[in-house]
Design an enzyme around this catalytic site. Structure first.
Site, PDB file in Angstrom:
ATOM      1  N   GLY A 117       0.777  -1.233   0.000  1.00 27.35           N
ATOM      2  CA  GLY A 117       0.000   0.000   0.000  1.00 27.35           C
ATOM      3  C   GLY A 117       0.810   1.286   0.000  1.00 27.35           C
ATOM      4  CE1 TYR A 146      -6.878   2.377  10.136  1.00 30.40           C
ATOM      5  CE2 TYR A 146      -8.682   3.953   9.870  1.00 30.40           C
ATOM      6  CZ  TYR A 146      -7.436   3.474   9.491  1.00 30.40           C
ATOM      7  OH  TYR A 146      -6.755   4.100   8.468  1.00 30.40           O
TER       8      TYR A 146
HETATM    9  P1  NDP Z   1      -1.931  -1.625   3.934  1.00 26.94           P
HETATM   10  O1  NDP Z   1      -2.677  -2.690   4.663  1.00 26.94           O
HETATM   11  O2  NDP Z   1      -1.634  -1.815   2.507  1.00 26.94           O
HETATM   12  O3  NDP Z   1      -0.563  -1.333   4.686  1.00 26.94           O
HETATM   13  C1  NDP Z   1      -0.440  -1.441   6.056  1.00 26.94           C
HETATM   14  C2  NDP Z   1       0.933  -1.924   6.381  1.00 26.94           C
HETATM   15  O4  NDP Z   1       1.038  -2.051   7.808  1.00 26.94           O
HETATM   16  C3  NDP Z   1       1.266  -3.305   5.816  1.00 26.94           C
HETATM   17  O5  NDP Z   1       2.556  -3.260   5.280  1.00 26.94           O
HETATM   18  C4  NDP Z   1       1.209  -4.197   7.019  1.00 26.94           C
HETATM   19  O6  NDP Z   1       2.089  -5.313   6.961  1.00 26.94           O
HETATM   20  C5  NDP Z   1       1.687  -3.246   8.088  1.00 26.94           C
HETATM   21  N1  NDP Z   1       1.398  -3.733   9.422  1.00 26.94           N
HETATM   22  C6  NDP Z   1       0.209  -4.105   9.944  1.00 26.94           C
HETATM   23  N2  NDP Z   1       0.377  -4.553  11.183  1.00 26.94           N
HETATM   24  C7  NDP Z   1       1.685  -4.451  11.470  1.00 26.94           C
HETATM   25  C8  NDP Z   1       2.470  -4.785  12.594  1.00 26.94           C
HETATM   26  N3  NDP Z   1       1.943  -5.336  13.683  1.00 26.94           N
HETATM   27  N4  NDP Z   1       3.795  -4.558  12.547  1.00 26.94           N
HETATM   28  C9  NDP Z   1       4.344  -4.031  11.440  1.00 26.94           C
HETATM   29  N5  NDP Z   1       3.664  -3.717  10.344  1.00 26.94           N
HETATM   30  C10 NDP Z   1       2.347  -3.934  10.355  1.00 26.94           C
HETATM   31  O7  NDP Z   1      -2.768  -0.285   4.180  1.00 26.94           O
HETATM   32  P2  NDP Z   1      -2.537   1.221   3.681  1.00 26.94           P
HETATM   33  O8  NDP Z   1      -1.345   1.322   2.848  1.00 26.94           O
HETATM   34  O9  NDP Z   1      -3.820   1.703   3.184  1.00 26.94           O
HETATM   35  O10 NDP Z   1      -2.287   1.953   5.078  1.00 26.94           O
HETATM   36  C11 NDP Z   1      -1.129   2.682   5.358  1.00 26.94           C
HETATM   37  C12 NDP Z   1      -1.474   3.864   6.235  1.00 26.94           C
HETATM   38  O11 NDP Z   1      -2.329   4.755   5.541  1.00 26.94           O
HETATM   39  C13 NDP Z   1      -2.196   3.502   7.527  1.00 26.94           C
HETATM   40  O12 NDP Z   1      -1.674   4.273   8.574  1.00 26.94           O
HETATM   41  C14 NDP Z   1      -3.632   3.921   7.255  1.00 26.94           C
HETATM   42  O13 NDP Z   1      -4.291   4.260   8.438  1.00 26.94           O
HETATM   43  C15 NDP Z   1      -3.391   5.130   6.381  1.00 26.94           C
HETATM   44  N6  NDP Z   1      -4.509   5.558   5.570  1.00 26.94           N
HETATM   45  C16 NDP Z   1      -4.982   4.752   4.588  1.00 26.94           C
HETATM   46  C17 NDP Z   1      -6.046   5.176   3.816  1.00 26.94           C
HETATM   47  C18 NDP Z   1      -6.617   4.350   2.736  1.00 26.94           C
HETATM   48  O14 NDP Z   1      -7.580   4.804   2.112  1.00 26.94           O
HETATM   49  N7  NDP Z   1      -6.092   3.148   2.459  1.00 26.94           N
HETATM   50  C19 NDP Z   1      -6.650   6.492   4.019  1.00 26.94           C
HETATM   51  C20 NDP Z   1      -6.045   7.255   5.081  1.00 26.94           C
HETATM   52  C21 NDP Z   1      -5.009   6.802   5.807  1.00 26.94           C
HETATM   53  P3  NDP Z   1       1.742  -6.646   6.100  1.00 26.94           P
HETATM   54  O15 NDP Z   1       2.094  -6.285   4.693  1.00 26.94           O
HETATM   55  O16 NDP Z   1       2.657  -7.637   6.693  1.00 26.94           O
HETATM   56  O17 NDP Z   1       0.310  -6.921   6.305  1.00 26.94           O
HETATM   57 MG1  PMR Z   2     -15.790   6.804   3.413  1.00 27.66          MG
HETATM   58  C1  PMR Z   2     -16.339  12.858   0.893  1.00 27.66           C
HETATM   59  C2  PMR Z   2     -16.529  11.706   1.055  1.00 27.66           C
HETATM   60  C3  PMR Z   2     -15.743  10.577   1.609  1.00 27.66           C
HETATM   61  C4  PMR Z   2     -14.397  10.359   1.688  1.00 27.66           C
HETATM   62  C5  PMR Z   2     -13.287  11.249   1.228  1.00 27.66           C
HETATM   63  C6  PMR Z   2     -14.207   9.107   2.318  1.00 27.66           C
HETATM   64  C7  PMR Z   2     -12.961   8.535   2.627  1.00 27.66           C
HETATM   65  N1  PMR Z   2     -15.435   8.560   2.587  1.00 27.66           N
HETATM   66  C8  PMR Z   2     -16.402   9.462   2.168  1.00 27.66           C
HETATM   67  C9  PMR Z   2     -17.763   9.325   2.258  1.00 27.66           C
HETATM   68  C10 PMR Z   2     -18.434   8.195   2.678  1.00 27.66           C
HETATM   69  N2  PMR Z   2     -17.835   7.072   3.139  1.00 27.66           N
HETATM   70  C11 PMR Z   2     -19.868   8.020   2.693  1.00 27.66           C
HETATM   71  C12 PMR Z   2     -20.875   9.053   2.255  1.00 27.66           C
HETATM   72  C13 PMR Z   2     -20.100   6.775   3.168  1.00 27.66           C
HETATM   73  C14 PMR Z   2     -21.442   6.110   3.413  1.00 27.66           C
HETATM   74  C15 PMR Z   2     -21.996   5.501   2.218  1.00 27.66           C
HETATM   75  C16 PMR Z   2     -18.825   6.183   3.453  1.00 27.66           C
HETATM   76  C17 PMR Z   2     -18.629   4.913   3.959  1.00 27.66           C
HETATM   77  C18 PMR Z   2     -17.377   4.353   4.291  1.00 27.66           C
HETATM   78  C19 PMR Z   2     -17.106   3.075   4.870  1.00 27.66           C
HETATM   79  C20 PMR Z   2     -18.062   2.027   5.261  1.00 27.66           C
HETATM   80  N3  PMR Z   2     -16.184   5.011   4.095  1.00 27.66           N
HETATM   81  C21 PMR Z   2     -15.234   4.207   4.569  1.00 27.66           C
HETATM   82  C22 PMR Z   2     -15.768   3.027   5.046  1.00 27.66           C
HETATM   83  C23 PMR Z   2     -14.701   2.218   5.526  1.00 27.66           C
HETATM   84  O1  PMR Z   2     -14.757   1.100   6.015  1.00 27.66           O
HETATM   85  C24 PMR Z   2     -13.430   3.013   5.401  1.00 27.66           C
HETATM   86  C25 PMR Z   2     -13.002   3.334   6.789  1.00 27.66           C
HETATM   87  O2  PMR Z   2     -13.624   4.054   7.507  1.00 27.66           O
HETATM   88  O3  PMR Z   2     -11.882   2.817   7.186  1.00 27.66           O
HETATM   89  C26 PMR Z   2     -11.512   3.206   8.508  1.00 27.66           C
HETATM   90  C27 PMR Z   2     -13.855   4.268   4.687  1.00 27.66           C
HETATM   91  C28 PMR Z   2     -13.154   5.361   4.206  1.00 27.66           C
HETATM   92  N4  PMR Z   2     -13.780   6.458   3.638  1.00 27.66           N
HETATM   93  C29 PMR Z   2     -12.807   7.335   3.248  1.00 27.66           C
HETATM   94  C30 PMR Z   2     -11.537   6.783   3.590  1.00 27.66           C
HETATM   95  C31 PMR Z   2     -10.218   7.444   3.337  1.00 27.66           C
HETATM   96  C32 PMR Z   2     -11.769   5.588   4.167  1.00 27.66           C
HETATM   97  C33 PMR Z   2     -10.642   4.684   4.564  1.00 27.66           C
HETATM   98  C34 PMR Z   2     -10.006   4.647   5.675  1.00 27.66           C
HETATM   99  C35 PMR Z   2      -9.102   5.394   6.512  1.00 27.66           C
HETATM  100  O4  PMR Z   2      -9.413   6.353   7.157  1.00 27.66           O
HETATM  101  O5  PMR Z   2      -8.009   4.947   6.587  1.00 27.66           O
END
Ligand code: NDP
Ligand code: PMR
Length: 396
Positions: free
Chosen positions: A94, A271
């Site tokens: 990721g 989370y």
């Molecule tokens: P991924 O699951 O792709 O990456 C997460 C990483 O964390 C993996 O490499 C995983 O290892 C590692 N990890 C999990 N548990 C442990 C542990 N106990 N020790 C060491 N490493 C561990 O997710 P993302 O790339 O999406 O997430 C990266 C960051 O981005 C997170 O902080 C997440 O909260 C943040 N983020 C993500 C968003 C999204 O939309 N995806 C949005 C906003 C923030 P392994 O490969 O071994 O599983």
């Molecule tokens: Mg979300 C502006 C709208 C927006 C954005 C930028 C995100 C980001 N999400 C938005 C809207 C909505 N989401 C709406 C309207 C819904 C209801 C239908 C919705 C739902 C939803 C779910 C169930 N969204 C999610 C989930 C997850 O399980 C994800 C989550 O919360 O992970 C913790 C997620 C996310 N929405 C995002 C982003 C960035 C996530 C991913 C997680 C994160 O914070 O890492």
């Protein structure tokens, strides 16, 4: 075409499929050098220094690249020619992997991929074309405080400097009905995402202080979903630390709740709470250490990277529909590659040296200083999270 095809499903369709797991509806709205360093013998300080000198000398010769712009932390006229040295946790997939790739391919950074699965990390680095002189994989399991300490010892013995630390790894358990725990008996999401990183950053702060790199940074990845001043942050269950009675009790599920606010276990909320802790910790670091150390402390929301392994425990239908939902409906989607470039900017861009900032990017992918929610910027909560966390990880 693709747009038409994907926008034909409605929010109602998305949510209908919700029944199969917990209260969490589908989209959450309750609609109802690659080389291993030899650690076999206890490296003496002399050996480390020697190693460091050799590495620096070799790198200065091998990479006569321009040093990044000098910021206020660097004494005037002092420029280093060596590569920057950056630790990225969770760099095996990721965002972490994409960032490692983006930095490694500049040739200006050596990336220490701090990962729990050594082989996976090695394969991942190769799969994105990283070359071995640009990275080292080191074992780190954030779900074990012993492992964090071991990692720090190993890193210190390697003799490498530390210029930037990126706390990126995370777990997300939206469908879990019961809590799971770290090796130390702490609820897994907060234990890994917050407490593991808290201990790691505290133990590595001195190494960063000692670095002579022009811009030293500690970056903790945050998220929009922990910020209740946004639409995304208002999707239930909402983040909320309450009075932190659960955290104070150790999140062990025995004599305390597994949730920070003392409530019933909810994996999605755990989370989001952990992300608030990440953002509060960054600000508390800033208040306590920026003046004294010149280190830049930052957090960020990289955009919605809907395709990553973060959603691996979500139901298959969610994983199928979440990317198009984010791409075509919320328009919050970013590719892993783009998100990696964003985090790489926070690591190395000379214009992103301001400390205490939560970075975000607009539609044109331009960075801006974003506003945190009231709770995620609450000074007294930040202090409280810090003080309780110190006790839980054995620093106080
Ligand atoms: P991924 O699951 O792709 O990456 C997460 C990483 O964390 C993996 O490499 C995983 O290892 C590692 N990890 C999990 N548990 C442990 C542990 N106990 N020790 C060491 N490493 C561990 O997710 P993302 O790339 O999406 O997430 C990266 C960051 O981005 C997170 O902080 C997440 O909260 C943040 N983020 C993500 C968003 C999204 O939309 N995806 C949005 C906003 C923030 P392994 O490969 O071994 O599983
Ligand atoms: Mg979300 C502006 C709208 C927006 C954005 C930028 C995100 C980001 N999400 C938005 C809207 C909505 N989401 C709406 C309207 C819904 C209801 C239908 C919705 C739902 C939803 C779910 C169930 N969204 C999610 C989930 C997850 O399980 C994800 C989550 O919360 O992970 C913790 C997620 C996310 N929405 C995002 C982003 C960035 C996530 C991913 C997680 C994160 O914070 O890492």
């Amino acid at each position: 075409m693709a747009l038409q095809a994907t926008t034909t499903f409605s929010i109602h369709d998305l949510v209908k499929t919700n029944a199969s797991f917990k209260d969490s509806s589908l989209f959450g709205v309750s609609l109802s050098d690659h080389r291993q360093v030899d650690f076999s013998s206890a490296a003496s300080t002399t050996r480390s220094k020697e190693f460091r000198r050799k590495v620096l000398r070799t790198q200065a010769v091998a990479t006569p690249t321009q040093a990044p712009a000098v910021n206020r932390a660097a004494p005037e006229g002092k420029k280093t020619l060596r590569k920057g040295s950056v630790i990225i946790t969770g760099a095996s997939s990721g965002l972490g992997l994409a960032t490692a790739k983006a930095l490694a391919e500049t040739g200006k950074w050596h990336v220490i991929m701090a990962c729990r699965d050594f082989l996976k990390a090695e394969r991942a680095a190769k799969s994105v074309g990283m070359t071995k002189e640009n990275y080292t994989v080191m074992h780190l399991d954030l779900a074990s405080l012993d492992s964090v300490r071991q990692f720090v010892n190993n890193f210190k013995q390697s003799g490498r400097p530390l210029d930037v630390l990126v706390c990126n790894a995370a777990v997300y358990q939206p469908t879990a009905k019961e809590p799971s725990f770290t090796a130390d008996g702490i609820e897994l999401s907060v234990g890994t995402n917050h407490l593991g990183h808290f201990l790691l950053s505290r133990l590595l702060l001195d190494d960063m202080k000692q670095s002579d790199y022009p811009s030293k940074r500690l970056i903790i990845v945050g998220s929009i979903t922990g910020n209740t001043n946004t639409l995304a942050g208002n999707v239930p269950p909402k983040a909320n630390l309450g009075d932190m009675r659960g955290l104070a009790g150790g999140l062990n599920g025995l004599n305390s709740s597994t949730m920070i606010d003392g409530g019933e276990f909810d994996g999605a909320k755990a989370y989001k709470d952990s992300k608030i802790c990440n953002m509060l910790t960054m600000q508390e670091f800033h208040r306590r250490y920026h003046e004294e150390t010149g280190i830049t402390f930052a957090s960020l929301y990289p955009g919605c990277i809907a395709t990553t392994g973060l959603f691996r425990e979500h139901i298959p239908l969610f994983r199928l529909l979440f990317p198009p939902f984010q791409k075509y409906i919320t328009k919050g989607f970013v590719s892993e590659e783009e998100s990696g470039k964003r985090l790489a900017q926070v690591v190395s861009d000379p214009s992103l040296t301001k400390s205490g900032v939560y970075w975000s990017w607009n539609k044109d992918s331009a960075s801006f200083e974003n506003q945190l929610s009231e709770e995620a910027s609450d000074v007294s909560k930040a202090r409280k999270v810090w003080e309780i966390s110190e006790k839980l990880v054995g620093l106080a």
